[in-house]
Motif scaffolding. Sequence first.
Motif, PDB file in Angstrom:
ATOM      1  N   TYR A 270       9.825   5.345  -1.667  1.00  0.00           N
ATOM      2  CA  TYR A 270       9.634   3.836  -2.350  1.00  0.00           C
ATOM      3  C   TYR A 270       7.822   3.704  -2.339  1.00  0.00           C
ATOM      4  N   HIS A 271       7.193   4.220  -1.487  1.00  0.00           N
ATOM      5  CA  HIS A 271       5.656   4.031  -1.398  1.00  0.00           C
ATOM      6  C   HIS A 271       5.109   4.589  -2.596  1.00  0.00           C
ATOM      7  N   LYS A 272       5.683   5.777  -2.916  1.00  0.00           N
ATOM      8  CA  LYS A 272       5.165   6.818  -3.838  1.00  0.00           C
ATOM      9  C   LYS A 272       5.448   6.040  -5.153  1.00  0.00           C
ATOM     10  N   ASN A 273       6.627   5.551  -5.488  1.00  0.00           N
ATOM     11  CA  ASN A 273       6.904   4.726  -6.846  1.00  0.00           C
ATOM     12  C   ASN A 273       6.085   3.753  -6.854  1.00  0.00           C
ATOM     13  N   LYS A 274       5.912   2.904  -5.871  1.00  0.00           N
ATOM     14  CA  LYS A 274       4.979   1.866  -6.058  1.00  0.00           C
ATOM     15  C   LYS A 274       3.633   2.028  -6.444  1.00  0.00           C
ATOM     16  N   GLN A 275       3.063   3.030  -5.902  1.00  0.00           N
ATOM     17  CA  GLN A 275       1.707   3.756  -6.328  1.00  0.00           C
ATOM     18  C   GLN A 275       1.758   4.262  -7.567  1.00  0.00           C
ATOM     19  N   GLN A 276       2.844   4.931  -7.853  1.00  0.00           N
ATOM     20  CA  GLN A 276       2.969   5.534  -9.216  1.00  0.00           C
ATOM     21  C   GLN A 276       2.895   4.070 -10.382  1.00  0.00           C
TER      22      GLN A 276
ATOM     23  N   PHE B  74       1.880   1.249 -10.039  1.00  0.00           N
ATOM     24  CA  PHE B  74       0.440   0.596 -10.408  1.00  0.00           C
ATOM     25  C   PHE B  74      -0.655   1.487 -10.865  1.00  0.00           C
ATOM     26  N   GLN B  75      -0.355   2.797 -10.569  1.00  0.00           N
ATOM     27  CA  GLN B  75      -1.341   3.683 -11.673  1.00  0.00           C
ATOM     28  C   GLN B  75      -1.158   3.548 -13.108  1.00  0.00           C
ATOM     29  N   ALA B  76       0.157   3.663 -13.325  1.00  0.00           N
ATOM     30  CA  ALA B  76       0.657   3.544 -14.654  1.00  0.00           C
ATOM     31  C   ALA B  76       0.167   2.025 -15.298  1.00  0.00           C
ATOM     32  N   ALA B  77       0.376   0.911 -14.581  1.00  0.00           N
ATOM     33  CA  ALA B  77      -0.024  -0.273 -15.091  1.00  0.00           C
ATOM     34  C   ALA B  77      -1.521  -0.117 -15.297  1.00  0.00           C
ATOM     35  N   GLN B  78      -2.390   0.300 -14.159  1.00  0.00           N
ATOM     36  CA  GLN B  78      -3.731   0.400 -14.405  1.00  0.00           C
ATOM     37  C   GLN B  78      -4.455   1.163 -15.550  1.00  0.00           C
TER      38      GLN B  78
ATOM     39  N   TYR C 211       1.516  -4.680 -20.864  1.00  0.00           N
ATOM     40  CA  TYR C 211       2.205  -5.648 -20.314  1.00  0.00           C
ATOM     41  C   TYR C 211       3.520  -5.441 -19.443  1.00  0.00           C
ATOM     42  N   GLN C 212       4.371  -4.437 -20.492  1.00  0.00           N
ATOM     43  CA  GLN C 212       5.535  -3.573 -19.836  1.00  0.00           C
ATOM     44  C   GLN C 212       5.123  -2.964 -18.633  1.00  0.00           C
ATOM     45  N   GLN C 213       4.118  -1.773 -18.667  1.00  0.00           N
ATOM     46  CA  GLN C 213       3.799  -1.481 -17.263  1.00  0.00           C
ATOM     47  C   GLN C 213       3.378  -2.317 -16.202  1.00  0.00           C
ATOM     48  N   ILE C 214       2.770  -3.171 -16.478  1.00  0.00           N
ATOM     49  CA  ILE C 214       2.540  -4.231 -15.456  1.00  0.00           C
ATOM     50  C   ILE C 214       3.709  -5.043 -14.769  1.00  0.00           C
ATOM     51  N   ASP C 215       4.449  -5.504 -15.866  1.00  0.00           N
ATOM     52  CA  ASP C 215       5.707  -6.180 -15.284  1.00  0.00           C
ATOM     53  C   ASP C 215       6.426  -5.193 -14.216  1.00  0.00           C
ATOM     54  N   LYS C 216       6.486  -3.920 -15.027  1.00  0.00           N
ATOM     55  CA  LYS C 216       7.420  -3.059 -14.000  1.00  0.00           C
ATOM     56  C   LYS C 216       6.844  -2.898 -12.678  1.00  0.00           C
ATOM     57  N   ALA C 217       5.343  -2.801 -12.600  1.00  0.00           N
ATOM     58  CA  ALA C 217       4.822  -2.587 -11.239  1.00  0.00           C
ATOM     59  C   ALA C 217       4.811  -3.805 -10.416  1.00  0.00           C
ATOM     60  N   LEU C 218       4.788  -4.931 -10.958  1.00  0.00           N
ATOM     61  CA  LEU C 218       4.933  -6.025 -10.425  1.00  0.00           C
ATOM     62  C   LEU C 218       6.095  -6.319  -9.428  1.00  0.00           C
ATOM     63  N   GLU C 219       7.257  -5.685  -9.971  1.00  0.00           N
ATOM     64  CA  GLU C 219       8.436  -5.709  -9.121  1.00  0.00           C
ATOM     65  C   GLU C 219       8.301  -4.975  -7.889  1.00  0.00           C
ATOM     66  N   VAL C 220       7.432  -4.168  -7.722  1.00  0.00           N
ATOM     67  CA  VAL C 220       7.277  -3.078  -6.307  1.00  0.00           C
ATOM     68  C   VAL C 220       6.143  -3.246  -5.831  1.00  0.00           C
TER      69      VAL C 220
ATOM     70  N   GLU D 118       1.170  -6.822  -1.942  1.00  0.00           N
ATOM     71  CA  GLU D 118       0.331  -8.282  -2.075  1.00  0.00           C
ATOM     72  C   GLU D 118      -0.846  -7.769  -2.708  1.00  0.00           C
ATOM     73  N   HIS D 119      -1.950  -6.844  -2.470  1.00  0.00           N
ATOM     74  CA  HIS D 119      -2.910  -6.489  -3.012  1.00  0.00           C
ATOM     75  C   HIS D 119      -2.671  -6.243  -4.249  1.00  0.00           C
ATOM     76  N   GLN D 120      -1.842  -5.278  -4.509  1.00  0.00           N
ATOM     77  CA  GLN D 120      -1.563  -4.761  -6.099  1.00  0.00           C
ATOM     78  C   GLN D 120      -1.075  -5.820  -6.612  1.00  0.00           C
ATOM     79  N   TYR D 121      -0.134  -6.724  -6.336  1.00  0.00           N
ATOM     80  CA  TYR D 121       0.187  -7.945  -7.043  1.00  0.00           C
ATOM     81  C   TYR D 121      -0.919  -8.633  -7.745  1.00  0.00           C
ATOM     82  N   GLU D 122      -1.830  -8.950  -6.806  1.00  0.00           N
ATOM     83  CA  GLU D 122      -3.023  -9.836  -7.156  1.00  0.00           C
ATOM     84  C   GLU D 122      -3.822  -9.274  -8.250  1.00  0.00           C
TER      85      GLU D 122
END
Length: 86
Positions: free
Chosen positions: A3-9, A11-15, A52-61, A64-68
């Motif tokens: 889960y943590h790895k997916n969250k980081q991936q 975020f990195q894709a969105a970034q 926008y699509q990548q950010i929307d996906k990343a927002l789901e997981v 708090e810091h990444q969300y901001e």
Amino acid sequence: MPYHKNKQQAFQAAQQGYEQAIDANETRLQSVDQADYGKELAHLTQEVNEAYQQIDKALEVASEHQYEQLKQYQNQLTQIMSELEQ
């Protein structure tokens, strides 16, 4: 841990998507008075939509810091697009 790895991936894709959209905007700004402006504008629009699509996906997981941070990315992209409409 997956889960943590997916969250980081996510975020990195969105970034990365955000950074590509910012680069596309810079290229567009440099081509304002040139023949390829329309092409650069279309490229920017595509990059922003993908970001926008990548950010929307990343927002789901996101944490708090990444969300901001993702919300800041989203707001900056929205600002770029609204400037185009003026």
